[in-house]
Enzyme design. Structure first.
Site, PDB file in Angstrom:
ATOM      1  N   HIS A 272      -6.301 -50.201 -53.607  1.00 57.69           N
ATOM      2  CA  HIS A 272      -6.115 -48.812 -54.036  1.00 57.69           C
ATOM      3  C   HIS A 272      -7.209 -48.412 -55.023  1.00 57.69           C
ATOM      4  CE1 HIS A 272      -3.909 -45.170 -55.346  1.00 57.69           C
ATOM      5  NE2 HIS A 272      -4.362 -45.506 -56.550  1.00 57.69           N
ATOM      6  N   GLU A 273      -7.478 -49.262 -56.004  1.00 61.69           N
ATOM      7  CA  GLU A 273      -8.518 -48.948 -56.985  1.00 61.69           C
ATOM      8  C   GLU A 273      -9.897 -48.942 -56.339  1.00 61.69           C
ATOM      9  OE1 GLU A 273      -7.667 -47.704 -59.678  1.00 61.69           O
ATOM     10  OE2 GLU A 273      -5.566 -48.258 -59.564  1.00 61.69           O
TER      11      GLU A 273
ATOM     12  N   HIS B 279     -10.606 -45.634 -54.934  1.00 68.91           N
ATOM     13  CA  HIS B 279     -11.149 -44.638 -55.860  1.00 68.91           C
ATOM     14  C   HIS B 279     -12.665 -44.762 -55.960  1.00 68.91           C
ATOM     15  CE1 HIS B 279      -7.440 -42.870 -57.111  1.00 68.91           C
ATOM     16  NE2 HIS B 279      -6.963 -43.964 -57.689  1.00 68.91           N
TER      17      HIS B 279
END
Length: 232
Positions: free
Chosen positions: A99-100, A103
């Site tokens: 998920h990070e 980004h």
């Protein structure tokens, strides 16, 4: 309608959704932190692999203190993972790490919603400190313009919470797509575990948005009510 009742009608939904989100996050992260990743890869290894596969070798991956303090810093191009995520080969760890990484990929793609959110960060940080004082001061001193400035600053925080939703949902979508396409996960139970962790985390952003909207509407109603009394 009494002000106290109105306040709770507008703010309570955010509190309820927030409590639900926290319970789901704690449950799913705890459950899937105990579920080993079949690949044996740690969160740090997954993040590094996904970044390199996207040509983002310049983005650093670091361990940081705290629990669920994972984040991507677009200013320093650094992806920071809490130690329980960084060092652990679990389903929860690889989902959060991916998920990070999502980004960082958004940043590389100049994803509009992320760029807009990044631009709002200093404004929101400032408004969080001064907006309450400006708003309350305007009401107490019967200075409508001053109170409206406070309300507008509150609105910036509301917009920030709203634009955060598509940013986080898109990062989770990218995370799952990348994990599957690179065959880091291909077992149905692993996929469902990652999806559960990411979905529960998304609820926290929904709660923040609901809470921000409710609070802002309450401030606006106070202003309109005060204006109506002044005209009468």
């Amino acid at each position: 309608m009494p002000t106290d009742l109105l306040f709770w009608l507008l703010v309570l939904p955010g509190i309820v959704v927030g409590a639900y989100a926290q319970s789901r996050i704690k449950y799913n992260v705890a459950k899937y932190s105990r579920t080993p990743a079949l690949s044996g890869a740690t969160g740090a290894q997954v993040a590094r692999y996904l970044l390199d596969a996207r040509g983002l070798e310049q983005v650093a991956v670091e361990a940081t203190e705290g629990v669920l303090s994972d984040h991507y810093d677009p200013r320093s191009k650094t992806l920071r993972l809490s130690q329980s995520i960084y060092y652990t080969p679990s389903v929860a760890a690889i989902g959060i790490a991916a998920h990070e990484a999502g980004h960082a990929i958004q940043d590389a793609d100049d994803y509009f919603a992320l760029e807009m959110r990044n631009l709002l960060v200093p404004v929101v940080q400032l408004s969080a400190q001064i907006a309450p004082w400006i708003f309350i001061g305007g009401l107490m001193l019967d200075l409508p313009r001053m109170a409206w400035i406070g309300a507008i600053l509150f609105g910036a925080s509301t917009f920030f919470a709203l634009i955060t939703l598509p940013v986080e949902i898109d990062a989770s979508r990218r995370a799952l797509d990348q994990l599957v396409s690179h065959r880091i996960i291909n077992d149905a139970k692993e996929i469902e575990g990652v999806r559960a962790v990411l979905r529960s985390a998304a609820w926290s952003y929904v709660a923040a948005a609901v809470s921000a909207i409710g609070s802002w509407v309450f401030y606006l109603i106070l202003l309109f009510a005060r204006g109506g009394r002044n005209r009468s």
